[in-house]
Scaffold this motif. Structure first.
Motif, PDB file in Angstrom:
ATOM      1  N   ILE A  67      -1.183  46.901   1.552  1.00 24.20           N
ATOM      2  CA  ILE A  67      -1.389  48.152   0.809  1.00 24.20           C
ATOM      3  C   ILE A  67      -1.687  49.283   1.787  1.00 24.20           C
ATOM      4  CG2 ILE A  67      -2.981  49.363  -0.736  1.00 24.20           C
ATOM      5  CD1 ILE A  67      -3.245  46.721  -2.300  1.00 24.20           C
ATOM      6  N   SER A  68      -2.560  49.026   2.753  1.00 26.54           N
ATOM      7  CA  SER A  68      -2.905  50.035   3.753  1.00 26.54           C
ATOM      8  C   SER A  68      -1.675  50.467   4.545  1.00 26.54           C
ATOM      9  CB  SER A  68      -3.967  49.476   4.702  1.00 26.54           C
ATOM     10  OG  SER A  68      -4.238  50.382   5.745  1.00 26.54           O
ATOM     11  N   ALA A  69      -0.832  49.508   4.919  1.00 24.98           N
ATOM     12  CA  ALA A  69       0.385  49.823   5.680  1.00 24.98           C
ATOM     13  C   ALA A  69       1.331  50.678   4.848  1.00 24.98           C
ATOM     14  CB  ALA A  69       1.070  48.536   6.119  1.00 24.98           C
ATOM     15  N   CYS A  70       1.491  50.326   3.580  1.00 29.58           N
ATOM     16  CA  CYS A  70       2.391  51.089   2.708  1.00 29.58           C
ATOM     17  C   CYS A  70       1.929  52.533   2.551  1.00 29.58           C
ATOM     18  CB  CYS A  70       2.491  50.413   1.338  1.00 29.58           C
ATOM     19  SG  CYS A  70       3.489  48.909   1.320  1.00 29.58           S
ATOM     20  N   LEU A  71       0.633  52.718   2.414  1.00 27.28           N
ATOM     21  CA  LEU A  71       0.102  54.081   2.282  1.00 27.28           C
ATOM     22  C   LEU A  71       0.331  54.872   3.575  1.00 27.28           C
ATOM     23  CD1 LEU A  71      -3.220  53.366   0.341  1.00 27.28           C
ATOM     24  CD2 LEU A  71      -1.072  54.289  -0.570  1.00 27.28           C
ATOM     25  N   GLU A  72       0.220  54.206   4.711  1.00 25.37           N
ATOM     26  CA  GLU A  72       0.511  54.876   5.990  1.00 25.37           C
ATOM     27  C   GLU A  72       1.984  55.247   6.074  1.00 25.37           C
ATOM     28  OE1 GLU A  72      -0.730  52.325   9.144  1.00 25.37           O
ATOM     29  OE2 GLU A  72      -2.846  52.405   8.593  1.00 25.37           O
ATOM     30  N   TRP A  73       2.850  54.357   5.624  1.00 23.96           N
ATOM     31  CA  TRP A  73       4.289  54.637   5.657  1.00 23.96           C
ATOM     32  C   TRP A  73       4.644  55.814   4.757  1.00 23.96           C
ATOM     33  CZ3 TRP A  73       5.491  48.746   4.943  1.00 23.96           C
ATOM     34  CH2 TRP A  73       5.370  48.105   6.188  1.00 23.96           C
ATOM     35  N   ILE A  74       3.964  55.911   3.619  1.00 27.20           N
ATOM     36  CA  ILE A  74       4.198  57.047   2.728  1.00 27.20           C
ATOM     37  C   ILE A  74       3.814  58.343   3.435  1.00 27.20           C
ATOM     38  CG2 ILE A  74       3.450  58.206   0.609  1.00 27.20           C
ATOM     39  CD1 ILE A  74       3.197  55.442  -0.682  1.00 27.20           C
ATOM     40  N   GLU A  75       2.645  58.345   4.078  1.00 27.24           N
ATOM     41  CA  GLU A  75       2.188  59.551   4.787  1.00 27.24           C
ATOM     42  C   GLU A  75       3.150  59.944   5.895  1.00 27.24           C
ATOM     43  OE1 GLU A  75      -1.726  59.873   6.308  1.00 27.24           O
ATOM     44  OE2 GLU A  75      -2.685  59.191   4.466  1.00 27.24           O
ATOM     45  N   GLN A  76       3.719  58.935   6.552  1.00 30.68           N
ATOM     46  CA  GLN A  76       4.628  59.179   7.672  1.00 30.68           C
ATOM     47  C   GLN A  76       6.071  59.388   7.226  1.00 30.68           C
ATOM     48  OE1 GLN A  76       3.960  55.578   9.859  1.00 30.68           O
ATOM     49  NE2 GLN A  76       1.874  56.128  10.440  1.00 30.68           N
ATOM     50  N   ASP A  77       6.321  59.254   5.928  1.00 33.07           N
ATOM     51  CA  ASP A  77       7.667  59.364   5.360  1.00 33.07           C
ATOM     52  C   ASP A  77       8.630  58.414   6.073  1.00 33.07           C
ATOM     53  OD1 ASP A  77       9.688  60.234   3.673  1.00 33.07           O
ATOM     54  OD2 ASP A  77      10.205  61.963   4.902  1.00 33.07           O
ATOM     55  N   LYS A  78       8.184  57.185   6.287  1.00 37.37           N
ATOM     56  CA  LYS A  78       9.013  56.186   6.953  1.00 37.37           C
ATOM     57  C   LYS A  78       9.957  55.522   5.956  1.00 37.37           C
ATOM     58  CE  LYS A  78       7.773  53.798  10.426  1.00 37.37           C
ATOM     59  NZ  LYS A  78       7.154  52.835  11.381  1.00 37.37           N
ATOM     60  N   LYS A  79      11.189  55.270   6.405  1.00 37.29           N
ATOM     61  CA  LYS A  79      12.209  54.693   5.538  1.00 37.29           C
ATOM     62  C   LYS A  79      12.153  53.168   5.638  1.00 37.29           C
ATOM     63  CE  LYS A  79      13.525  58.994   5.132  1.00 37.29           C
ATOM     64  NZ  LYS A  79      13.080  59.814   4.010  1.00 37.29           N
ATOM     65  N   VAL A  80      11.109  52.579   5.084  1.00 36.86           N
ATOM     66  CA  VAL A  80      10.911  51.130   5.135  1.00 36.86           C
ATOM     67  C   VAL A  80      11.362  50.540   3.802  1.00 36.86           C
ATOM     68  CG1 VAL A  80       9.224  49.279   5.397  1.00 36.86           C
ATOM     69  CG2 VAL A  80       8.979  51.400   6.729  1.00 36.86           C
ATOM     70  N   THR A  81      12.285  49.579   3.868  1.00 33.09           N
ATOM     71  CA  THR A  81      12.879  49.037   2.642  1.00 33.09           C
ATOM     72  C   THR A  81      11.824  48.427   1.723  1.00 33.09           C
ATOM     73  OG1 THR A  81      14.992  48.639   3.750  1.00 33.09           O
ATOM     74  CG2 THR A  81      14.556  47.387   1.740  1.00 33.09           C
ATOM     75  N   ALA A  82      10.842  47.724   2.279  1.00 34.39           N
ATOM     76  CA  ALA A  82       9.797  47.116   1.454  1.00 34.39           C
ATOM     77  C   ALA A  82       9.041  48.173   0.665  1.00 34.39           C
ATOM     78  CB  ALA A  82       8.829  46.329   2.339  1.00 34.39           C
ATOM     79  N   LEU A  83       8.708  49.284   1.324  1.00 28.63           N
ATOM     80  CA  LEU A  83       8.004  50.379   0.648  1.00 28.63           C
ATOM     81  C   LEU A  83       8.877  50.979  -0.437  1.00 28.63           C
ATOM     82  CD1 LEU A  83       5.767  52.481   0.294  1.00 28.63           C
ATOM     83  CD2 LEU A  83       6.827  53.784   2.164  1.00 28.63           C
TER      84      LEU A  83
END
Length: 225
Positions: A67-83
């Motif tokens: 969950i913490s990683a996903c929230l970081e990816w959202i903030e970074q606007d990372k194109k991660v398929t899992a997210l």
């Protein structure tokens, strides 16, 4: 060469980028912790969480870490398929509950409908998951528009700035790349599509970029098929 199919980006092209960044992303970020905690054992969520572990290279990561990683990816606007998968599942609930509808520019609606009526094949290629794409068009401001499209592509096909992604899409569509027109507001995506042999148009609704290297229009009604 005549255009037989149109492949369109979503964010900034058919849809105001502010809808994605000011409505969809904050909604997913707000609801993601509770959603993942409550649904971690559900098959679709479990698969996405395993994919997130692979992305992190942390096979033993627990739900809280993910969950913490996903929230970081959202903030970074990372194109991660899992997210993207998890966001799509959360947005299902938002659309179904009527918390928002999928924003589309009026000219995009008019011309997508018109091209469909003319017999052109329409496809979508977005960094958002196929599920998210179908939700946006299925619960759009103009109602359910999913019937306009012959197919959808996301990052499971490949990254949007890589030539090979567009080669794969042309093969799946079943047309020579030169008969496919790709619409986007991002130069690097258009460069990749052109590298695969597709025709390209840059749709820029605000300030025109310097040296775009592609035909530039300000709205769908300026696109010459």
């Amino acid at each position: 060469m005549a255009v037989k199919a149109i492949l369109t980006d979503i964010e900034g092209t058919t849809t105001d980028i502010n809808f994605v960044h000011k409505v969809l992303f904050p909604y997913a970020a707000k609801h993601l912790p509770d959603f993942v905690s409550a649904n971690a054992d559900q098959p679709a969520v479990a698969v996405a969480l395993d994919s997130a572990r692979e992305e992190l290279n942390e096979p033993g990561a627990d739900v809280e870490r993910l969950i913490s990683a996903c929230l970081e990816w959202i903030e970074q606007d990372k194109k991660v398929t899992a997210l993207k998968t998890l966001q799509g599942l959360i947005w299902v609930e938002g659309y179904q509950h009527g918390d928002f509808t999928g924003h589309l520019y009026a000219d995009a609606i008019t011309y997508l409908q018109g091209w469909h009526e003319q017999g052109l094949q329409l496809y979508v290629f977005s960094s958002g998951s196929v599920k998210a794409q179908k939700l946006l068009f299925g619960y759009s401001d103009a109602g359910d528009l999913t019937g306009l499209f012959s197919g959808y592509f996301d990052t499971t096909t490949g990254h949007k700035r890589e030539v090979e992604s567009y080669v794969k899409i042309a093969e799946e569509i079943g047309l020579p790349a030169v008969e496919i027109l790709f619409l986007s507001d991002v130069k690097e995506e258009l460069d990749a599509a052109a590298g695969a042999g597709m025709q390209t148009v840059m749709l820029v609704r605000d300030e025109e970029p310097d040296e775009p290297g592609h035909t530039v229009v300000g709205a769908f009604d300026e696109i010459d098929i």
